[in-house]
Structures are given as C-alpha cells and as structure tokens.
Design an enzyme around this catalytic site. Sequence first.
Site, PDB file in Angstrom:
ATOM      1  N   THR A 211       0.395   1.321  -6.405  1.00  0.00           N
ATOM      2  CA  THR A 211      -0.840   1.495  -5.648  1.00  0.00           C
ATOM      3  C   THR A 211      -0.744   2.773  -4.833  1.00  0.00           C
ATOM      4  O   THR A 211       0.257   3.025  -4.168  1.00  0.00           O
ATOM      5  CB  THR A 211      -1.106   0.298  -4.716  1.00  0.00           C
ATOM      6  OG1 THR A 211      -1.345  -0.869  -5.516  1.00  0.00           O
ATOM      7  CG2 THR A 211      -2.328   0.543  -3.847  1.00  0.00           C
ATOM      8  N   PHE A 213      -1.884   4.810  -1.727  1.00  0.00           N
ATOM      9  CA  PHE A 213      -2.444   4.666  -0.390  1.00  0.00           C
ATOM     10  C   PHE A 213      -2.735   6.045   0.186  1.00  0.00           C
ATOM     11  O   PHE A 213      -2.012   7.014  -0.082  1.00  0.00           O
ATOM     12  CB  PHE A 213      -1.461   3.953   0.541  1.00  0.00           C
ATOM     13  CG  PHE A 213      -1.284   2.488   0.253  1.00  0.00           C
ATOM     14  CD1 PHE A 213      -1.960   1.533   1.002  1.00  0.00           C
ATOM     15  CD2 PHE A 213      -0.427   2.055  -0.750  1.00  0.00           C
ATOM     16  CE1 PHE A 213      -1.783   0.177   0.754  1.00  0.00           C
ATOM     17  CE2 PHE A 213      -0.251   0.704  -1.007  1.00  0.00           C
ATOM     18  CZ  PHE A 213      -0.938  -0.246  -0.262  1.00  0.00           C
TER      19      PHE A 213
END
Length: 311
Positions: A211, A213
């Site tokens: 992921t 960020f």
Amino acid sequence: MVQSLEHEQDRPLLEETTSRAEEGRGRSATAGAGKGEEATVRVAFQGERGAFGDEAVRAYFGPASEPQPHRSFADVFHAVAAGTIDYGLVPVENSQAGSINEVYDLLRQYDLFVIGEISLPVNHCLLCLPGQQLSEIKRVISHPQALAQSEAFLRELGVEVVASYDTAGSAKMIREQNLRGVAAVAGAAAAELYGLQILAEGIQTIKDNHTRFIALGRDPAPRREGPAKTMIVMATPHQPGALYRCLGVLAERGINLLKLESRPSRQRVWEYVFYLDFEGHRDDPPVRSALADLAQYTTFCKVLGSFPRRI
C-alpha cells in the site's frame, strides 16, 4: 490558472531539524522542546492503533512520532488543516485493489500538500479470540479494502463477510465484545495489541501486496537532493483532444508520467478531473515550464505537492 505554491518561508519538515534522521524520514521540533531533546511529532492516520496506517506512520516518521488514530480519512484531513495535528498519513493506492477514491477526492477538497510517500508491505492475517479453530469461524469483518485484497481466501473459507471501518478496529471490536465465531482481517500488530490468535497469515490474494501512503502537511516540502515526484489535479474543457494536449505538454519536455487517475468532477454529470503523478520537482525548469503551459489547456490546475520520489 496554475496555483502558485512558492513560499518564501517553507515550514521545515521533520528531517530538517535533526541530522540523525534518515533522508526522507521526518522529525520536527515542537513548541517548547528543549535543546538536544528529540521532539515528538503528532501524526494523524485513519483507523485504530495496530492498523497498517499506524505502522506506516512509524515507518515514515520514525520512532519519535506519535500516531493519532482517527475514524475516517476526512477526519485526518480536517485535523491537519485545522492545525490540531502536525501531519497526516493516508493510503492512496494498493498494488492489488487499486486507488483509494475517497482520498483522491479529499486531496482536491482540502488545501493541503503532499510532502512525501512510503510503500508499506501489507501482510493480512485472520485473527480471532484465542482457543478457536478455523472451522468455527462463521463471519469475517474488516475494512472493505482488506476484504477485497483477501477475497480468494475468504471465498474458499465460505464465511459471511461484513465490511467495517478499519482493520485493527475490527480486531478491537472482537476483543471488546468477546465475539466468538467471528474473525478479523488485520495485521499481526493488531493481534498482539488486542490479544488475539492468528488463525492464518498471508491471506491476501497477491502475496507481494503493498500500500502506498502519502504524507500530508499544511505547507509544501522543501526541495531536496535526488529524484522527485510531483502530483497535480486538473480539469480540462469538455472537448475532443483536451487531455491529449495536456499530456503532450509533459511529453514534449521529456517528463515521465507515472500515474493518471480520473474522478467525477461533482459539478456536472459525466465530467471528470484528472490526477497526475509525474517525475520531477515543481521547481525544476522543465516542470515549471510544463505547469505554465498547462494553464492554456486546463480549466483548473492545482499542484498537490512535490516531494522526494521513493516509489
């Protein structure tokens, strides 16, 4: 018209205040910190303690950071904009499930800047109260993104899947409500924090799952050495070739486009705004020239941030 983001006095990022910090990581002095003291930086993230956002805050801002849980992405943006928190860190895309649309919409709504990025490996686990077997689990709860990323495992398990607001929040709910026969998809840190048993690890469909960020601040990041990335949002006239001409502005200057994302404009039906990630810093001559030319082909253009490229 392209929004100017040049400030004579940029607010220093965390790494500006201590030579001990690694490049690209953050530490910042807070009011009242004495000389030689390592200051604490408050960073908002979405979810409960033990969530992947909690891990990402510590990975990006370092051990001196103080992660502050917030229930929603909008709450994170609001806290940073209001000045009740120093920085924010939110997920913008997952390598398996794709973009986080809500975060893209919030980037346009709030007058904040993207000041950095980090890619966090995501290892989803199935957590439950101690003493249970996998065959006893009838329901699984978690954030919709985590459920989507673990869809193949959950389908094979044949359980009821229920969306919740957070991965670690689901684990916390199981502990606080003593929910037997219910499991959560969350990280191993949540299992340790809430005293849960790990029934299965690495349940994400694609094992190499990351992921991305982005860090949020109230002021733009200062220019640093090394490769940079710029994020912008723009709207084009509703006519043939409008987007093509905008992309040509980058191509003519040899600027590498890294990502193109579209979202509804929310002003007119079936009209869109475009989010672009491309190589280079807004202060680099080719990028500066491109941003000036984009003003001719767009009805709206805003630089969301230029920052060191880590991905």
